[in-house]
Design a protein around this motif. Structure first.
Motif, short mmCIF file in Angstrom:
data_model
loop_
_atom_site.label_atom_id
_atom_site.label_comp_id
_atom_site.label_asym_id
_atom_site.label_seq_id
_atom_site.Cartn_x
_atom_site.Cartn_y
_atom_site.Cartn_z
N GLN A 28 63.38 16.45 5.98
CA GLN A 28 62.43 17.29 6.71
C GLN A 28 62.17 18.58 5.95
O GLN A 28 61.04 19.07 5.90
N LEU A 31 59.77 17.86 3.07
CA LEU A 31 58.40 17.72 3.56
C LEU A 31 57.80 19.07 3.93
O LEU A 31 56.64 19.36 3.63
N GLN A 32 58.60 19.90 4.58
CA GLN A 32 58.12 21.22 4.99
C GLN A 32 57.79 22.08 3.76
O GLN A 32 56.77 22.76 3.74
N ARG A 33 58.63 22.02 2.73
CA ARG A 33 58.36 22.78 1.51
C ARG A 33 57.09 22.29 0.82
O ARG A 33 56.29 23.08 0.33
N GLN A 34 56.88 20.97 0.81
CA GLN A 34 55.68 20.42 0.20
C GLN A 34 54.44 20.87 0.96
O GLN A 34 53.42 21.21 0.35
N GLN A 35 54.52 20.90 2.29
CA GLN A 35 53.39 21.35 3.09
C GLN A 35 53.09 22.82 2.84
O GLN A 35 51.92 23.22 2.72
N LYS A 36 54.12 23.63 2.74
CA LYS A 36 53.92 25.05 2.48
C LYS A 36 53.31 25.28 1.10
O LYS A 36 52.40 26.10 0.94
N SER A 38 51.45 23.19 -0.59
CA SER A 38 50.07 22.72 -0.51
C SER A 38 49.18 23.77 0.15
O SER A 38 48.08 24.07 -0.33
N TYR A 39 49.65 24.33 1.25
CA TYR A 39 48.91 25.37 1.98
C TYR A 39 48.67 26.58 1.07
O TYR A 39 47.55 27.08 0.97
#
Length: 62
Positions: A28, A31-36, A38-39
């Motif tokens: 998790q 995934l959260q680091r990848q989303q951040k 990307s943002y």
């Protein structure tokens, strides 16, 4: 310090190496680091583009 240390009833030293809950938590986090990332990349590029466009519109003061 491991975040599960205080809340996990099955905690023992080095148990995080084989714990399924810990592996899920780590996944998790990935995934959260990848989303951040990307943002931040998207909005960084957007802001750079806007700054470049506005710089072209601004009069040059000499």
């Amino acid at each position: 310090m491991l975040p599960c240390r205080q809340t996990c009833s099955n905690y023992t030293p080095d148990c995080h190496k084989t714990c399924a809950k810990w592996k899920d938590f780590q996944q998790q986090q990935v995934l959260q680091r990848q989303q951040k990332k990307s943002y931040l990349k998207y909005y960084g590029e957007l802001c750079t583009t806007r700054i470049r466009q506005l710089s072209k519109l601004a009069p040059v003061w000499r």
